[in-house]
Write a protein that holds these residues in place. Structure first.
Motif, PDB file in Angstrom:
ATOM      1  N   LEU A  25       0.935  -1.237  -0.014  1.00 41.86           N
ATOM      2  CA  LEU A  25       0.021  -0.139  -0.006  1.00 41.86           C
ATOM      3  C   LEU A  25       0.842   1.246   0.103  1.00 41.86           C
ATOM      4  CD1 LEU A  25      -2.997   1.038   0.038  1.00 41.86           C
ATOM      5  CD2 LEU A  25      -2.695   0.978   2.721  1.00 41.86           C
ATOM      6  N   SER A  26       1.916   1.245   0.754  1.00 39.80           N
ATOM      7  CA  SER A  26       2.750   2.425   0.793  1.00 39.80           C
ATOM      8  C   SER A  26       3.516   2.616  -0.433  1.00 39.80           C
ATOM      9  CB  SER A  26       3.983   2.473   1.828  1.00 39.80           C
ATOM     10  OG  SER A  26       3.214   2.192   3.252  1.00 39.80           O
ATOM     11  N   GLY A  27       3.910   1.578  -1.013  1.00 34.08           N
ATOM     12  CA  GLY A  27       4.575   1.578  -2.488  1.00 34.08           C
ATOM     13  C   GLY A  27       3.741   2.141  -3.520  1.00 34.08           C
ATOM     14  N   LEU A  28       2.448   1.524  -3.469  1.00 35.59           N
ATOM     15  CA  LEU A  28       1.656   2.001  -4.516  1.00 35.59           C
ATOM     16  C   LEU A  28       1.242   3.495  -4.233  1.00 35.59           C
ATOM     17  CD1 LEU A  28      -0.712  -0.710  -5.085  1.00 35.59           C
ATOM     18  CD2 LEU A  28       0.870  -0.175  -6.648  1.00 35.59           C
ATOM     19  N   THR A  29       1.071   3.816  -3.071  1.00 33.41           N
ATOM     20  CA  THR A  29       0.862   5.383  -2.895  1.00 33.41           C
ATOM     21  C   THR A  29       2.041   6.295  -3.199  1.00 33.41           C
ATOM     22  OG1 THR A  29      -0.420   4.606  -0.858  1.00 33.41           O
ATOM     23  CG2 THR A  29       0.245   6.854  -0.980  1.00 33.41           C
ATOM     24  N   LYS A  30       3.052   6.014  -3.107  1.00 35.21           N
ATOM     25  CA  LYS A  30       4.210   6.698  -3.586  1.00 35.21           C
ATOM     26  C   LYS A  30       4.403   6.902  -5.187  1.00 35.21           C
ATOM     27  CE  LYS A  30       7.117   5.948   0.530  1.00 35.21           C
ATOM     28  NZ  LYS A  30       8.385   5.203   0.919  1.00 35.21           N
ATOM     29  N   LEU A  31       4.009   5.671  -5.913  1.00 35.80           N
ATOM     30  CA  LEU A  31       3.960   5.673  -7.180  1.00 35.80           C
ATOM     31  C   LEU A  31       2.789   6.729  -7.760  1.00 35.80           C
ATOM     32  CD1 LEU A  31       4.597   1.984  -8.028  1.00 35.80           C
ATOM     33  CD2 LEU A  31       6.321   3.847  -8.443  1.00 35.80           C
ATOM     34  N   ALA A  32       1.748   6.554  -6.928  1.00 35.19           N
ATOM     35  CA  ALA A  32       0.648   7.313  -7.483  1.00 35.19           C
ATOM     36  C   ALA A  32       0.827   8.925  -7.123  1.00 35.19           C
ATOM     37  CB  ALA A  32      -0.716   6.820  -6.552  1.00 35.19           C
ATOM     38  N   LEU A  33       1.594   9.167  -6.187  1.00 35.35           N
ATOM     39  CA  LEU A  33       1.894  10.487  -6.275  1.00 35.35           C
ATOM     40  C   LEU A  33       2.794  11.209  -7.155  1.00 35.35           C
ATOM     41  CD1 LEU A  33       2.225  13.119  -4.329  1.00 35.35           C
ATOM     42  CD2 LEU A  33       3.904  11.875  -3.011  1.00 35.35           C
ATOM     43  N   GLU A  34       3.828  10.275  -7.470  1.00 37.58           N
ATOM     44  CA  GLU A  34       4.891  10.630  -8.906  1.00 37.58           C
ATOM     45  C   GLU A  34       3.956  10.855  -9.950  1.00 37.58           C
ATOM     46  OE1 GLU A  34       8.659   8.873 -10.855  1.00 37.58           O
ATOM     47  OE2 GLU A  34       7.813   7.772  -9.265  1.00 37.58           O
ATOM     48  N   MET A  35       3.034   9.979 -10.088  1.00 34.93           N
ATOM     49  CA  MET A  35       2.152  10.150 -11.390  1.00 34.93           C
ATOM     50  C   MET A  35       1.384  11.246 -11.267  1.00 34.93           C
ATOM     51  SD  MET A  35      -0.172   7.155 -13.403  1.00 34.93           S
ATOM     52  CE  MET A  35       1.181   5.971 -12.773  1.00 34.93           C
ATOM     53  N   ALA A  36       0.566  11.521  -9.883  1.00 34.13           N
ATOM     54  CA  ALA A  36      -0.116  12.625  -9.764  1.00 34.13           C
ATOM     55  C   ALA A  36       0.615  14.023 -10.312  1.00 34.13           C
ATOM     56  CB  ALA A  36      -0.511  12.868  -8.670  1.00 34.13           C
ATOM     57  N   ARG A  37       2.038  14.081  -9.732  1.00 32.37           N
ATOM     58  CA  ARG A  37       2.787  15.501  -9.879  1.00 32.37           C
ATOM     59  C   ARG A  37       3.094  15.485 -11.447  1.00 32.37           C
ATOM     60  NH1 ARG A  37       6.576  12.759  -6.500  1.00 32.37           N
ATOM     61  NH2 ARG A  37       6.672  13.376  -4.366  1.00 32.37           N
ATOM     62  N   THR A  38       3.121  14.512 -12.511  1.00 26.19           N
ATOM     63  CA  THR A  38       3.252  14.495 -13.845  1.00 26.19           C
ATOM     64  C   THR A  38       1.854  15.196 -14.708  1.00 26.19           C
ATOM     65  OG1 THR A  38       4.741  12.582 -13.744  1.00 26.19           O
ATOM     66  CG2 THR A  38       3.929  13.254 -15.791  1.00 26.19           C
ATOM     67  N   PHE A  39       0.827  14.517 -13.976  1.00 21.62           N
ATOM     68  CA  PHE A  39      -0.499  14.973 -14.724  1.00 21.62           C
ATOM     69  C   PHE A  39      -0.769  16.576 -14.473  1.00 21.62           C
ATOM     70  CE2 PHE A  39      -1.371  10.389 -15.481  1.00 21.62           C
ATOM     71  CZ  PHE A  39      -1.929  10.377 -16.631  1.00 21.62           C
TER      72      PHE A  39
END
Length: 320
Positions: A25-39
């Motif tokens: 869950l923590s790993g996916l949350t960090k990936l989602a945050l990185e993708m949110a920055r890009t969008f």
């Protein structure tokens, strides 16, 4: 073919499974945050170029990721509450704060596009920009509420930890006081004043400077009496309640045996020897004072009773 797990075998995967799920869950949350920055960056670039459609698509992806991250944080919060865990991890509140800043910047861009469309009397374009703005606004409000819940849980965990610390300290102080009183009672039995003063100083040093006494006092499984006895032995004292060096000699069986040995009228093992009657004395009296000899007390001797016949002799005889 996979063997079935026996019914009586406890599940050993529960702790490790929980930890693994938390890591995922923590790993996916960090990936989602990185993708949110890009969008978010693509959305801002599209807004700067006046491409509202492209900016709207970027905002949709950003808001979806924002929602996923909020739900992940809320799930971790609920799991901690159910497991009565400690305060939340330090990286969750800053993560929400960063997402709020990204959403706010993107919302300001859609706000500017909406105002420009309204100024140009383009209601369709303004409505699309407002929809994106409101979606981001909703995400920010929910993130603020979630941060408040995280803060509340962290403060509650800190209060509970402080209460536990204070309870442990009170228990340690109470046990320390009880041990000090017990050892002081043993020191008070020492007859020498100088020795008592020296022992009191040593006791004070052990109670204030020796860290091992705190370890012992924190062990609630160890009785107070055992701690008192341990400190008394360390000071060279008998624990309170221990008989004196003479033991039970005073008034005990040993004293009776000793007094019997000193008494010339006593026999072996402290038994009283029988006094042999002298001439003119009865076996139960002492000379002229015996009440079994007539004429010695001025009273006549009691007449002897005739022997009672045996009951069998009282039965009538039958014919021969």
């Amino acid at each position: 073919m996979v063997d079935a797990i026996p019914a009586g075998t406890p599940s050993a995967a529960s702790p490790s499974t929980d930890e693994r799920e938390a890591e995922v869950l923590s790993g996916l949350t960090k990936l989602a945050l990185e993708m949110a920055r890009t969008f978010q960056a693509r959305g801002l670039a599209a807004l700067a170029a006046g491409d509202l459609d492209r900016a709207g698509k970027a905002e949709t992806r950003f808001s979806t990721l924002f929602l996923a991250i909020r739900r992940a944080v809320a799930l971790k919060l609920r799991r901690r509450r159910e497991q009565a865990a400690a305060s939340p991890a330090a990286d969750e509140a800053p993560m929400l704060s960063e997402l709020m800043e990204l959403a706010e910047e993107l919302a300001r861009g859609f706000h500017a596009q909406a105002l420009a469309a309204l100024a140009a009397d383009d209601l369709d374009r303004a409505g699309e920009a407002e929809t994106r703005f409101s979606s981001l606004f909703l995400g920010i409000r929910r993130a603020i509420a979630l941060k408040a819940r995280l803060r509340q849980q962290r403060e509650q965990a800190q209060r509970e930890a402080e209460l536990r610390r204070k309870a442990r300290q009170d228990e340690t102080d109470g046990r320390r006081h009880a041990v000090a009183q017990g050892v002081a009672a043993a020191i008070a039995a020492v007859p020498d004043p100088e020795a008592r003063e020296q022992l009191t100083a040593e006791l004070r040093e052990k109670l204030t400077e020796d860290e091992r006494i705190d370890v012992d006092l924190a062990d609630t499984a160890l009785p107070i009496e055992a701690l008192i006895a341990s400190l008394c032995r360390a000071l060279g004292l008998p624990p309170p309640g221990t008989p004196p060096a003479g033991g039970p000699a005073a008034g005990g069986p040993a004293a009776a045996a000793k007094s019997g040995a000193d008494d010339p009228g006593a026999g072996p093992k402290g038994e009283r020897r029988m006094h042999s009657p002298a001439a003119g004395e009865s076996s139960t009296g002492t000379g002229s004072l015996s009440r079994h000899r007539p004429g010695t007390t001025g009273r006549p001797a009691a007449p002897a009773r005739p022997p009672r016949p045996h009951p069998i002799l009282l039965r009538p005889r039958g014919p021969p």
